[in-house]
Scaffold this motif. Structure first.
Motif, short mmCIF file in Angstrom:
data_model
loop_
_atom_site.label_atom_id
_atom_site.label_comp_id
_atom_site.label_asym_id
_atom_site.label_seq_id
_atom_site.Cartn_x
_atom_site.Cartn_y
_atom_site.Cartn_z
N LEU A 37 0.82 -1.20 0.00
CA LEU A 37 0.00 0.00 0.00
C LEU A 37 0.86 1.26 0.00
CD1 LEU A 37 -2.69 -1.27 2.51
CD2 LEU A 37 -3.05 -0.83 0.08
N ASP A 38 1.97 1.22 0.73
CA ASP A 38 2.89 2.36 0.74
C ASP A 38 3.52 2.56 -0.64
OD1 ASP A 38 2.35 2.82 3.39
OD2 ASP A 38 4.13 1.75 4.11
N ALA A 39 3.79 1.45 -1.33
CA ALA A 39 4.47 1.53 -2.63
C ALA A 39 3.58 2.11 -3.72
CB ALA A 39 4.95 0.14 -3.06
N LEU A 40 2.27 2.14 -3.49
CA LEU A 40 1.37 2.71 -4.49
C LEU A 40 1.51 4.22 -4.60
CD1 LEU A 40 -1.89 0.64 -3.98
CD2 LEU A 40 -0.23 0.45 -5.82
N GLY A 41 2.31 4.80 -3.71
CA GLY A 41 2.55 6.23 -3.79
C GLY A 41 3.39 6.63 -5.00
N VAL A 42 4.08 5.64 -5.60
CA VAL A 42 4.83 5.90 -6.82
C VAL A 42 4.08 5.28 -8.00
CG1 VAL A 42 7.01 5.92 -5.59
CG2 VAL A 42 6.19 3.78 -6.57
N ASP A 43 4.50 5.64 -9.22
CA ASP A 43 3.80 5.13 -10.40
C ASP A 43 3.97 3.62 -10.53
OD1 ASP A 43 2.91 7.61 -11.13
OD2 ASP A 43 4.59 8.03 -12.46
N VAL A 44 2.85 2.92 -10.63
CA VAL A 44 2.84 1.47 -10.81
C VAL A 44 1.84 1.15 -11.90
CG1 VAL A 44 2.29 -0.75 -9.75
CG2 VAL A 44 3.47 1.00 -8.41
N ASP A 45 2.24 0.29 -12.86
CA ASP A 45 1.36 -0.07 -13.96
C ASP A 45 0.54 -1.32 -13.68
OD1 ASP A 45 2.23 2.03 -15.77
OD2 ASP A 45 4.11 0.92 -15.91
N VAL A 46 1.11 -2.26 -12.93
CA VAL A 46 0.43 -3.52 -12.61
C VAL A 46 0.87 -3.97 -11.23
CG1 VAL A 46 0.09 -5.94 -13.27
CG2 VAL A 46 0.37 -4.23 -15.05
N VAL A 47 -0.07 -4.57 -10.48
CA VAL A 47 0.25 -5.17 -9.17
C VAL A 47 0.08 -6.68 -9.28
CG1 VAL A 47 -0.39 -5.35 -6.75
CG2 VAL A 47 -0.47 -3.12 -7.88
N LEU A 48 1.12 -7.41 -8.90
CA LEU A 48 1.09 -8.87 -8.84
C LEU A 48 0.95 -9.22 -7.36
CD1 LEU A 48 1.34 -10.88 -11.20
CD2 LEU A 48 3.73 -11.19 -10.57
N LEU A 49 -0.21 -9.71 -6.94
CA LEU A 49 -0.55 -9.80 -5.52
C LEU A 49 -0.74 -11.24 -5.07
CD1 LEU A 49 -1.45 -8.43 -2.84
CD2 LEU A 49 -3.77 -8.33 -3.81
N ASP A 50 0.13 -11.68 -4.16
CA ASP A 50 -0.05 -12.97 -3.50
C ASP A 50 -1.11 -12.81 -2.41
OD1 ASP A 50 0.52 -15.70 -2.90
OD2 ASP A 50 1.70 -15.03 -1.18
N LEU A 51 -1.86 -13.88 -2.12
CA LEU A 51 -2.92 -13.78 -1.11
C LEU A 51 -2.45 -14.10 0.29
CD1 LEU A 51 -6.04 -15.27 -2.96
CD2 LEU A 51 -5.32 -12.89 -2.74
N ASN A 52 -1.41 -14.92 0.42
CA ASN A 52 -0.93 -15.33 1.75
C ASN A 52 0.21 -14.43 2.20
OD1 ASN A 52 -2.73 -17.55 1.84
ND2 ASN A 52 -1.34 -18.73 0.54
N LEU A 53 -0.15 -13.34 2.88
CA LEU A 53 0.84 -12.38 3.34
C LEU A 53 0.93 -12.40 4.86
CD1 LEU A 53 -0.20 -9.43 1.00
CD2 LEU A 53 1.71 -11.00 0.69
N PRO A 54 2.06 -12.01 5.43
CA PRO A 54 2.23 -12.15 6.89
C PRO A 54 1.39 -11.18 7.72
CG PRO A 54 4.14 -11.07 5.89
CD PRO A 54 3.29 -11.56 4.76
#
Length: 236
Positions: A37-54
């Motif tokens: 969520l913090d990284a979305l502050g910079v330009d991002v074209d695509v997010v590759l998101l795993d579901l099992n996060l700590p």
């Protein structure tokens, strides 16, 4: 292309980042949902998101991303059950890939959602139910069209009520709505909406159709033609 990879397992993240980099993709890596969520502050074209996060479940992270950004999200997970797929698409994911996956297919899906993030507008398709036969009786009050697909505004209404769709759900419906009543073959749908071949992609299409039917509130509006494909039936 700038990609945000949200993956806490370095055994997966490190080699995948190297492979994506060799294909010209600039990868930023996040190990937790908060980092993503913090990284979305910079330009991002695509997010590759795993579901099992700590720290957070990936579904929660996707929902929070959708509240602040319309960046395309591809969920990448070992959860292969249909319920998880439908839930992920309903809360805003643009695609859903199960592990283990073929790296060529993953690259194709990344490029596909990136290309379609800003699609070319298509003419508006307004699909109204057939008019009643003329009679001597007083004319009835006008009713809203059964289904209206506004390609330019990417807006869908069912009898005057707006329906919120994910990017891929809208693209699927917009394609079918171009020619109401005409059957679109599965191969054609996968080629035009996902920019990929039908082979091995059947579940993706079925999940999106199921989710689309649920949101339209009338499963008969999107009809399955067994062994062939799908068509829109606006007066269902």
């Amino acid at each position: 292309m700038r990609l945000l990879m949200v993956e806490d397992d370095l055994r997966i993240a490190t080699p995948l980042r190297a492979v994506l980099g060799r294909h010209g993709i600039d990868v930023r890596h996040a190990c937790t949902g908060e980092e993503a969520l913090d990284a979305l502050g910079v330009d991002v074209d695509v997010v590759l998101l795993d579901l099992n996060l700590p720290d957070h479940d990936g579904f929660e992270v996707c929902a929070r991303i959708r509240r602040i950004s319309d960046v395309p999200v591809i969920m990448v997970t070992a959860r292969a059950d249909v319920r998880s797929r439908v839930h992920g698409l309903n809360i805003g994911a643009d695609d859903y890939v199960t592990k283990p996956y073929d790296i060529g297919e993953l690259l194709a899906r990344i490029h596909a959602v990136s290309r379609r993030a800003r699609p070319e507008p298509r003419p508006e398709a307004a699909l109204a139910a057939p008019a009643a036969p003329a009679s001597d009786a007083a004319p009835a009050a006008p009713t809203a069209p059964a289904l209206v697909v506004d390609a330019a505004a990417r807006r869908v209404t069912v009898r005057g009520t707006e329906v919120v769709l994910t990017r891929k759900e809208f693209d699927l419906l917009a394609l079918l709505a171009q020619r109401p009543g005409v059957v679109f073959r599965r191969e054609q749908i996968m080629s035009e909406v996902w920019r990929t071949s039908w082979a091995g992609s059947g579940r993706t299409l079925e999940v999106h159709v199921a989710s689309l039917r649920a949101k339209l509130g009338n499963p008969r509006m999107v009809e399955t033609i067994r062994g062939v494909g799908y068509r829109v039936v606006p007066d269902a």
